[in-house]
Design an enzyme around this catalytic site. Structure first.
Site, mmCIF file in Angstrom:
data_model
loop_
_atom_site.group_PDB
_atom_site.id
_atom_site.type_symbol
_atom_site.label_atom_id
_atom_site.label_comp_id
_atom_site.label_asym_id
_atom_site.label_seq_id
_atom_site.Cartn_x
_atom_site.Cartn_y
_atom_site.Cartn_z
ATOM 1 C CG HIS A 92 40.708 37.970 47.257
ATOM 2 N ND1 HIS A 92 41.363 38.146 48.448
ATOM 3 C CD2 HIS A 92 39.414 38.300 47.465
ATOM 4 C CE1 HIS A 92 40.495 38.550 49.358
ATOM 5 N NE2 HIS A 92 39.304 38.658 48.790
ATOM 6 C CD GLU A 102 32.084 40.768 44.816
ATOM 7 O OE1 GLU A 102 30.991 40.196 45.002
ATOM 8 O OE2 GLU A 102 32.382 41.849 45.332
HETATM 9 N N1 COA Z 1 42.007 40.627 35.606
HETATM 10 C C1 COA Z 1 43.161 40.873 34.962
HETATM 11 N N2 COA Z 1 44.310 41.177 35.604
HETATM 12 C C2 COA Z 1 44.268 41.233 36.939
HETATM 13 C C3 COA Z 1 43.097 40.979 37.663
HETATM 14 C C4 COA Z 1 41.922 40.663 36.930
HETATM 15 N N3 COA Z 1 40.775 40.412 37.567
HETATM 16 N N4 COA Z 1 43.358 41.101 38.977
HETATM 17 C C5 COA Z 1 44.654 41.436 39.084
HETATM 18 N N5 COA Z 1 45.193 41.506 37.864
HETATM 19 C C6 COA Z 1 46.582 41.828 37.530
HETATM 20 C C7 COA Z 1 46.835 43.327 37.590
HETATM 21 O O1 COA Z 1 46.605 43.944 36.347
HETATM 22 C C8 COA Z 1 48.285 43.361 37.995
HETATM 23 O O2 COA Z 1 49.085 43.127 36.869
HETATM 24 P P1 COA Z 1 50.464 43.944 36.648
HETATM 25 O O3 COA Z 1 51.301 43.598 37.824
HETATM 26 O O4 COA Z 1 50.971 43.429 35.346
HETATM 27 O O5 COA Z 1 50.065 45.394 36.630
HETATM 28 C C9 COA Z 1 48.454 42.154 38.920
HETATM 29 O O6 COA Z 1 47.404 41.246 38.548
HETATM 30 C C10 COA Z 1 48.288 42.510 40.368
HETATM 31 O O7 COA Z 1 47.127 43.328 40.524
HETATM 32 P P2 COA Z 1 46.877 44.265 41.787
HETATM 33 O O8 COA Z 1 45.809 45.253 41.439
HETATM 34 O O9 COA Z 1 48.172 44.786 42.302
HETATM 35 O O10 COA Z 1 46.385 43.211 42.834
HETATM 36 P P3 COA Z 1 45.440 43.471 44.047
HETATM 37 O O11 COA Z 1 45.747 42.468 45.078
HETATM 38 O O12 COA Z 1 45.497 44.889 44.467
HETATM 39 O O13 COA Z 1 44.025 43.211 43.379
HETATM 40 C C11 COA Z 1 41.740 42.926 43.146
HETATM 41 C C12 COA Z 1 42.985 42.550 43.968
HETATM 42 C C13 COA Z 1 40.552 42.133 43.682
HETATM 43 C C14 COA Z 1 41.462 44.409 43.308
HETATM 44 C C15 COA Z 1 41.981 42.571 41.657
HETATM 45 O O14 COA Z 1 42.266 41.206 41.514
HETATM 46 C C16 COA Z 1 40.827 42.987 40.759
HETATM 47 O O15 COA Z 1 40.748 44.145 40.353
HETATM 48 N N6 COA Z 1 39.882 42.043 40.443
HETATM 49 C C17 COA Z 1 38.745 42.376 39.607
HETATM 50 C C18 COA Z 1 37.678 43.063 40.436
HETATM 51 C C19 COA Z 1 36.997 42.103 41.393
HETATM 52 O O16 COA Z 1 36.667 40.983 41.064
HETATM 53 N N7 COA Z 1 36.746 42.608 42.620
HETATM 54 C C20 COA Z 1 36.116 41.851 43.663
HETATM 55 C C21 COA Z 1 37.117 41.492 44.710
HETATM 56 S S1 COA Z 1 36.460 40.372 45.923
#
Ligand code: COA
Length: 357
Positions: free
Chosen positions: A249, A302
């Site tokens: 998140h 989710e």
């Molecule tokens: N699975 C695997 N790795 C994940 C991950 C997941 N669900 N969520 C984050 N990461 C990793 C990223 O690959 C990244 O790694 P890196 O630094 O080695 O590249 C790191 O964690 C940070 O990710 P980032 O995208 O910068 O974090 P964010 O705060 O922007 O992401 C989300 C938040 C929700 C977009 C992300 O956690 C995600 O894509 N989750 C899966 C989709 C989901 O469940 N969405 C519903 C959200 S309520």
């Protein structure tokens, strides 16, 4: 030169809001003065919607079960005039296109009731259409959550299923300055109408990084099948460069508190997938801890949304539109609040291209 304060950027990074508070460090969500856990157990969707619309207002909003039922009836009468809005396989496209048919009256509160009432009618009608079924009209005698489920399945749901769906809709009603809420506020800040703000917000919610994850979470649980397969399957996903849906998140550095609320809400339905979900969550959390030790990645809303919405009988293609059905009252509350701020949101950008010679 445009500064942060003259651009409205201060309003982007630190908007004051009385609608909800997300404490990402401690995993706490407060919705207009109440803990989300408690609200989900005691409030109907109507009560929660009134609560967020009321937030920060001098005069309380009048939003009764009958008024919301009337708004659903109004949307039902519009169905024959929606053109091809409900055609197509994507429920978020259908929700966006159908809500765009609503006419703004210029009265935000009236428009809010119209939009909140219309979302479940359009989402349910789309869901039935895509399954080759005739739409089922709303009932004036039912509360919002029960009626949404009935309009989807065609049968009056069990009280336990209706209660679980109601708890879900209340839990997701608002969540700080998330992407779709921010979108709604930007549109409202231009002095555009509430319906336009809601339609734009649906577009933001559609993305899998925001509201599009619960369907894929259920796909994941199906693909894993049994707890024993969880670890190998999850490792395969990460090795293929894919993210684990329902984990991580932007704000929470601990488990999303809404996951616990939904877990409690789904328990009375005794769904077999709950046990699998627990095992997959534990395996995913362990693997992500090992692979990303610097980044706490725990279950988000989710994860158990998928289990709950499946258990109450909603088809998975309808999960994201159902998120919209819950969140729409929050969007509307933010439009009302943004009106009171009365300032254009206009973030500054830093030009990094070449300058003319
Ligand atoms: N699975 C695997 N790795 C994940 C991950 C997941 N669900 N969520 C984050 N990461 C990793 C990223 O690959 C990244 O790694 P890196 O630094 O080695 O590249 C790191 O964690 C940070 O990710 P980032 O995208 O910068 O974090 P964010 O705060 O922007 O992401 C989300 C938040 C929700 C977009 C992300 O956690 C995600 O894509 N989750 C899966 C989709 C989901 O469940 N969405 C519903 C959200 S309520």
């Amino acid at each position: 030169m445009e500064t942060a304060s003259s651009s409205g950027l201060e309003g982007v990074n630190a908007a004051n809001t009385a609608i909800s508070h997300v404490d990402g460090e401690h995993g706490r969500l407060v919705i207009a003065g109440a803990d989300a856990e408690q609200l989900a157990q005691i409030a109907t969707y109507e009560q929660a919607a009134r609560r967020v619309l009321d937030a920060g207002r001098a005069a309380p909003v009048d939003l009764t079960v009958a008024q919301l039922a009337q708004a659903r009836m109004h949307a039902w009468e519009l169905l024959p005039r929606l053109g091809d809005a409900l055609d197509g396989d994507d429920g978020m496209d259908a929700l966006r296109a159908s809500l765009a048919h609503l006419r703004s009256t210029g009265d935000d509160l009236a428009d809010a009731v119209t939009a909140i009432g219309a979302a479940p009618v359009f989402a349910a009608a789309w869901s039935r259409k895509v399954r080759g079924l005739a739409p089922v009209g709303p009932s004036a005698d039912l509360d919002h959550a029960t009626d949404y489920l009935r309009m989807t399945t065609g049968a009056t749901p069990s009280p336990a299923a209706a209660k679980a769906l109601g708890a879900y809709l209340v839990t997701v009603i608002d969540h700080g300055m998330n992407a779709s809420t921010f979108t709604a506020r930007v549109v409202a800040s231009t002095a555009s109408d509430l319906i336009s703000a809601v339609v734009a917000a649906v577009g933001a919610l559609k993305g899998p990084l925001h509201g599009g994850a619960p369907g894929p979470v259920l796909d994941m649980l199906d693909a894993i099948g049994t707890p024993a397969n969880a670890e190998a399957w999850l490792l395969g996903e990460l090795a293929a460069g894919r993210r684990i849906m329902g984990m991580g998140h932007r704000i929470y550095r601990v488990r999303d508190p809404r996951a616990a609320v939904l877990e409690i809400a789904v328990k009375p339905l005794s769904t077999p997938s709950l046990e699998l979900a627990h095992a997959v969550e534990a395996a995913a959390a362990k693997i992500l801890r090992e692979k990303k030790p610097d980044r706490p990645l725990a279950a988000n809303v989710e994860f158990y949304t998928a289990v709950l919405l499946d258990a109450v009988g909603l088809p998975r293609a309808q999960f994201s539109p159902t998120f919209g059905v819950g969140r729409v009252a929050g969007w509307c509350a933010h439009v009302l609040e943004q009106r009171r701020v009365g300032k254009l949101i206009r973030p500054a950008s830093t030009y990094i291209g070449p300058m003319p010679a």
